[in-house]
Every structure is written in C-alpha cells, then in structure tokens.
Design an enzyme around this catalytic site. Sequence first.
Site, short mmCIF file in Angstrom:
data_model
loop_
_atom_site.label_atom_id
_atom_site.label_comp_id
_atom_site.label_asym_id
_atom_site.label_seq_id
_atom_site.Cartn_x
_atom_site.Cartn_y
_atom_site.Cartn_z
N CYS A 128 0.81 -1.23 0.00
CA CYS A 128 0.00 0.00 0.00
C CYS A 128 0.84 1.28 0.00
O CYS A 128 0.46 2.28 -0.62
CB CYS A 128 -0.97 -0.01 1.18
SG CYS A 128 -0.23 -0.52 2.72
N HIS A 155 -2.42 6.75 3.68
CA HIS A 155 -0.98 6.88 3.91
C HIS A 155 -0.48 8.17 3.23
O HIS A 155 -0.69 8.38 2.04
CB HIS A 155 -0.22 5.69 3.30
CG HIS A 155 -0.44 4.39 4.03
ND1 HIS A 155 -1.12 4.27 5.20
CD2 HIS A 155 -0.01 3.12 3.71
CE1 HIS A 155 -1.13 3.00 5.60
NE2 HIS A 155 -0.46 2.29 4.70
#
Length: 347
Positions: A151, A243
């Site tokens: 990710c 993120h």
Amino acid sequence: MSVRVGILGATGAVGQRFIQLLDDHPTFELAAVTASADSAGKTYREAAKWRVDTPIPDDVAEMEVVETSPAGIADADVDLLFSSLPSGVASEVEPAFLEAGYVVSSNSSNDRMATDVPLTIPEINPEHLQLIEVQRDERGWDGALVKNPNCSTITMVPTLAALDEFGLERVHVTTLQAVSGAGYSGVTSMEIIDNAIPHIGGEEAKMETESRKLLGEFTGAEVRLHGADVAASCNRIPTLDGHLENVFVEFADEPSPAALREAMRSFESADLPSSPDQLIKVFGDDEPDRPQPRLDRTYAGGMGIVAGGVQETATGAKYNCLAHNTIRGAAGASLLNGELLVEEGYV
Ligand SMILES: NC(=O)C1=CN([C@@H]2O[C@H](COP(=O)(O)OP(=O)(O)OC[C@H]3O[C@@H](n4cnc5c(N)ncnc54)[C@H](OP(=O)(O)O)[C@@H]3O)[C@@H](O)[C@H]2O)C=CC1
Ligand SMILES: N[C@@H](CC(=O)OP(=O)(O)O)C(=O)O
C-alpha cells in the site's frame, strides 16, 4: 458480460473492502467467499466482524463462507479469484488454486518479487501482465497469478512514473502510515494514541524493491528493475486510513516545480471500470497544506492518488503524496488488476 468471482480471506479487513467494491460492479458477480476453518460453514454475516462504513450487501450477508481450498469453491463455478489472505497462508494455499487452473489477483505480499509473477498497477505497467506466459511455462500452471504492490508503494509509484520522463535517478521517501494498514488488531490503542512509531516490519524493503519492479522494463521474458536508487523510512501514525508520504527526488534533468506538477496532473489513467478519470490530483502552491489524510483519502472513491507541496531542493525536488491504503492500497488495486486480466483476455 458477467464474470463470476470469489474472495479468498473474505471476512478480513481487506476482504470486506472487496465486498464493498464488488457491490454493483458492472462486470463481476460475487459467487464464493472463503475464510479460515473457524468461519467455514457460517453465513458471511455470522463469520465477519463487519467494520466497513456501508452495510453488508443483503445477498452477501446470507452467503455461506466456505473453506479456502479448490474443493471448497468447486460448486461456485468461479472464473477469477481475489486473494486477501495473510501472506504466510497465501504462500501455502495460492499454488493449489493456480494448479487447479484458477486465475488469482492477489493482494498478499508473498511472491511479489518473484521473477515470473507480474506485479502490476494497470495505469503504470499493464504490459508486465505478459509475464503470465513465462509463469505458465516455468510452473506448469493452467491458472495465473498476478500481484498488486504494498500500500505504501502504490501511493508513491504513480507519481514516480509520471516524473520518470525527467530521468529519475534517486528517491528518498518518508511515510506516515495509517493504523488500518496493520489490520484491526495490528496496533493497540495504548501503543499508537499520542505517539508515532518509526518502524513497520518489512515495509521499507518492500517500497525499495517493489517500486523498481513496477517502474522496470518488460523485455518479453523478464522485468529489468528500474535503475533509480530508492530509500524509504516508514512510520506509523494515529490516522485511521490514508498513507501520507514525503518524497525527495533527483533527476538527470532540471525540471521546474510547474513542469513536475503538470507531468503528474496530465499522467494518463486506464480505461477500466474502477480507474479514476484523473489518476493523480495535484494541489498547487496556493494550498501548501494538502494533501491531508482526512480531507483527501476519498478522492476518486479512494482509487486516486493526491499530490501537493511540490518544491525545488538543492539536488532536485520534493513533494507529498497520499492514497487510501485499504482501497487503492489493497482491495481496489487487486480489483483493478482483475479488470485488467479480463480486458487482456486472461479470464
Ligand atoms: N489491512 C490493510 O490495510 C492491508 C492489508 N494487506 C494485506 O492483505 C492481506 C489481508 O490483510 P487483512 O485483511 O488486514 O487481514 P485479516 O487478518 O483482517 O483477514 C485475514 C483473512 O484471511 C482468513 N484466514 C486467516 N487464516 C486463514 C487460514 N489459515 N486459512 C484460510 N483463511 C485464513 C481470515 O479468516 P477468518 O476471519 O476466518 O479468520 C480472514 O478472512 C494480508 O496479506 C495483508 O498483509 C495489504 C495492504 C493493506
Ligand atoms: N504493511 C502495510 C500493510 C500491508 O499489509 O502491506 P503488505 O500488503 O505489503 O503486506 C501497512 O502497515 O500499512
């Protein structure tokens, strides 16, 4: 055209995102959900601790969860499998599905760097999917295995792909990663509230290697890793999803911040059902405090990348980028690879 799909590890955090994204999908029809032996035999509603912010689709809630084996899904007549198993489990069970002839789009980290396994982001390196032919020759599988990246890696790589026209030579990245990346029980509240943890096991090496494979050149027989040096420093912070990454880049050329912004903004998306129209949204100088996880993680339904803060440095440039880690960073990435597999005739 309808394609019957199954989810391996459907009750987990990523499995639940798959179910959310597959609801009302134009092509894919969910026909099988698997999990551990503890969950097999239960209805999905009984087996899953549902934590996604939309209700369990009614038809999925009453589906029976089956064991994670080719025998478990034999009656479901599935054409394509999405895998969101813990990587230790996936490395044991995915080969059985491949030998049985299934095409598997997997989110788990095992085999991402295997030389005969395509690691793909459809908007970046769709041609790497042709490694499937090498894989079938070498492993004797009738099925096919394609992986999506980690990710944090997938948050940064689209921006690097857009900037590679300036001769990408060196990348330093620092991440600020949301707690959902560690899974529901991954980080305790006592560890993360009022805190930041400057270590996420294995994450830095994944960013440093997977990014070079994704940006690498497919020769027809192998992927040559991109030549850029990539160094990563990964941190967990108390955000829930999304993120955020601070990227420092050096190029062979000397592009201006305006040229960098324009290259990211105009980078072409893919023509797949779940691809965003504009892959990378870029904030200008007038909004230097964006992107932010809470404000920007749902850009393009969580499937897009958001960048900003582009500035010159003494050796190149720096910028920030952000993506939703369980959508574009996990289930959404596998889903897109599934759409690519259909488009390219592997399903
Ligand atoms: N969370 C995230 O944001 C991200 C996760 N990933 C990766 O995705 C994968 C899944 O992560 P996540 O959803 O968070 O994990 P979870 O622990 O939430 O879910 C794991 C799933 O696998 C099933 N499972 C566990 N053990 C077995 C077994 N022995 N046999 C069969 N099924 C089993 C579980 O079933 P049961 O409910 O019955 O236990 C559950 O469905 C991992 O590889 C992770 O590293 C990648 C990117 C982001
Ligand atoms: N390690 C990632 C999530 C993850 O599971 O990554 P991978 O798909 O590489 O296992 C994070 O903590 O945010």
